[in-house]
Scaffold this active site. Structure first.
Site, PDB file in Angstrom:
ATOM      1  N   TRP A  99       0.841  -1.211   0.000  1.00  0.00           N
ATOM      2  CA  TRP A  99       0.000   0.000   0.000  1.00  0.00           C
ATOM      3  C   TRP A  99       0.864   1.245   0.000  1.00  0.00           C
ATOM      4  CZ3 TRP A  99      -4.264  -1.355  -1.916  1.00  0.00           C
ATOM      5  CH2 TRP A  99      -4.891  -2.549  -1.544  1.00  0.00           C
ATOM      6  N   ASP A 166      -2.183   6.572   6.253  1.00  0.00           N
ATOM      7  CA  ASP A 166      -3.179   5.618   5.766  1.00  0.00           C
ATOM      8  C   ASP A 166      -3.513   4.705   6.952  1.00  0.00           C
ATOM      9  OD1 ASP A 166      -4.590   3.509   4.675  1.00  0.00           O
ATOM     10  OD2 ASP A 166      -3.149   3.069   3.072  1.00  0.00           O
ATOM     11  N   LYS A 190     -12.498  -2.321   6.411  1.00  0.00           N
ATOM     12  CA  LYS A 190     -11.817  -3.154   7.399  1.00  0.00           C
ATOM     13  C   LYS A 190     -12.406  -2.965   8.790  1.00  0.00           C
ATOM     14  CE  LYS A 190      -8.554  -3.526   4.004  1.00  0.00           C
ATOM     15  NZ  LYS A 190      -7.894  -2.607   3.079  1.00  0.00           N
TER      16      LYS A 190
HETATM   17  C1  PLP Z   1      -7.272  -2.166   2.008  1.00  0.00           C
HETATM   18  C2  PLP Z   1      -6.224  -1.116   2.072  1.00  0.00           C
HETATM   19  C3  PLP Z   1      -6.094  -0.116   1.099  1.00  0.00           C
HETATM   20  C4  PLP Z   1      -6.941  -0.093  -0.156  1.00  0.00           C
HETATM   21  O1  PLP Z   1      -8.172   0.411   0.070  1.00  0.00           O
HETATM   22  P1  PLP Z   1      -9.212   0.623  -1.134  1.00  0.00           P
HETATM   23  O2  PLP Z   1     -10.355   1.225  -0.408  1.00  0.00           O
HETATM   24  O3  PLP Z   1      -9.484  -0.710  -1.733  1.00  0.00           O
HETATM   25  O4  PLP Z   1      -8.587   1.558  -2.120  1.00  0.00           O
HETATM   26  C5  PLP Z   1      -5.138   0.851   1.283  1.00  0.00           C
HETATM   27  N1  PLP Z   1      -4.330   0.840   2.360  1.00  0.00           N
HETATM   28  C6  PLP Z   1      -4.414  -0.105   3.299  1.00  0.00           C
HETATM   29  C7  PLP Z   1      -3.509  -0.057   4.473  1.00  0.00           C
HETATM   30  C8  PLP Z   1      -5.360  -1.110   3.197  1.00  0.00           C
HETATM   31  O5  PLP Z   1      -5.454  -2.059   4.141  1.00  0.00           O
END
Ligand code: PLP
Length: 356
Positions: A99, A166, A190
């Site tokens: 990511w 993030d 999540k």
């Molecule tokens: C799942 C995830 C993403 C991607 O998220 P999307 O909503 O599918 O773009 C980005 N960063 C982390 C840390 C993730 O776990």
């Protein structure tokens, strides 16, 4: 058979969220209409939006001067929106996994990117600690929880430049000092809501510093000015997310959640360390994720991987296959994961050890 949902994302949600959302899909609070068929401009939906923002602020203790946005596009769109809005000349990034790499790739469209450290040399099995954040960077970007590799930055770091995080897969899992960040963002799927909504906590004063023109929909200011209602927001996921926040508040809030999370992850890591068939992929306990627990077969036991997977599946375990870039197993223990399910996995590992 009872299923134990260890999916990495979209992932388990509290029954409270699913039941209340199911009811609202049929009839939103006795209105005779579904949450899916009311105007986002209606009083009913505005109240849902306002309450969701208010509960975000309350649970995370968000100070004045920050906005809370609910947009589309996922965390992945934020990889580009952040540099679009914040990067004038140079940005610093910590590379802790796939990511992070995707975020770095997008930032390069907009300026110079200084990757201050990377753990790619060991397939991202640790969090780099020795690095210097350049003081002339417009911001420093981190991924607090590396969903794929099972590593996590579990405390709020000090940064000499504006900090962006993030938090897709660890938001609401621990208390966060929001004032240390200028942006915290993540996909909902999540720890918050079904897929379709992206949350962004943004310090208002960080905006307006870049010279480039920004298309309307990609400009944070547009969404701040319109309270996430410039265009139609993802109404249903926002409603579901509100239910999750109510559940979390009822449970005692984030501090209580953190205690439960530490307990759940602790008992599973203990079993992985103890069990002669398995070993963790992240050696340093400080770096081990509380949300995504990654483990592989012990050396010499690799041939049992498929058998264990089948055994665990027969006992109702779902979603424990590790990401293809790590292999082995990954048990995602998000907020909604009950301790009983973690215990069921542990029992399964112990029984499997016994029958070998
Ligand atoms: C799942 C995830 C993403 C991607 O998220 P999307 O909503 O599918 O773009 C980005 N960063 C982390 C840390 C993730 O776990």
């Amino acid at each position: 058979m009872k299923k134990h949902n260890f999916n990495a994302g979209p992932s388990i949600l509290p029954p409270f969220t699913i039941e209340n959302t199911a009811k609202a899909v049929l009839d939103l609070e006795g209105s005779g209409l579904s949450i899916m068929e009311i105007s986002h401009r209606s009083k009913d939906f505005q109240a849902i939006m306002d309450e969701t923002v208010a509960m975000f602020r309350e649970l995370l203790n968000i100070p004045e001067g920050y906005s809370v946005l609910f947009l589309g596009g996922g965390a992945s769109l934020q990889f580009a929106m952040i540099p679009y809005n914040l990067l004038s000349k140079k940005a610093a990034y910590l590379n802790t996994g796939s990511w992070s790499k995707k975020a770095i790739k997008e930032a390069k469209w907009f300026g110079e990117v200084d990757v201050v450290a990377s753990s790619e040399d060991k397939n991202f099995a640790y969090i780099p600690k020795d690095y210097t954040i350049p003081e002339d960077a417009d911001y420093f970007h981190i991924t607090t929880n590396n969903t794929i590799y099972g590593t996590e930055i579990k405390h709020d770091i000090d940064s000499p430049v504006p900090l962006v995080a993030d938090m897709s897969s660890d938001i609401f899992s621990r208390p966060v000092d929001i004032s240390k960040y200028v942006i915290i963002y993540g996909g909902a799927q999540k720890n918050f809501a079904p897929a379709g909504v992206t949350f962004i906590i943004i310090k208002d004063e960080i905006l307006g510093k870049v010279d480039r023109p920004i298309p309307t929909m990609l400009n944070y200011q547009t969404h701040i000015d319109k309270g996430s209602m410039f265009n139609t927001p993802p109404c249903l996921p926002i409603f579901a997310g509100l239910q999750t926040l109510k559940w979390l508040k009822d449970l005692g809030g984030i501090e209580e959640m953190q205690k439960i999370n530490h307990h759940k992850a602790g008992i599973l890591y203990d079993e992985i360390d103890r069990n002669s068939l398995f070993r963790p992929t992240v050696a340093d306990k400080n770096d081990r994720s509380v949300m995504n627990v990654c483990f592989i077969m012990e050396e010499g036991k690799e041939d049992l991987e498929k058998t264990f997977f089948e055994y665990a599946t027969s006992k109702g375990m779902v979603g424990i296959k590790g990401h293809r870039s790590v292999g082995g197993f990954r048990a995602s223990l998000y907020n909604a994961m009950p301790t009983e399910s973690v215990q069921a996995l542990i029992d399964c590992m112990q029984e499997f050890e016994r029958i070998q």
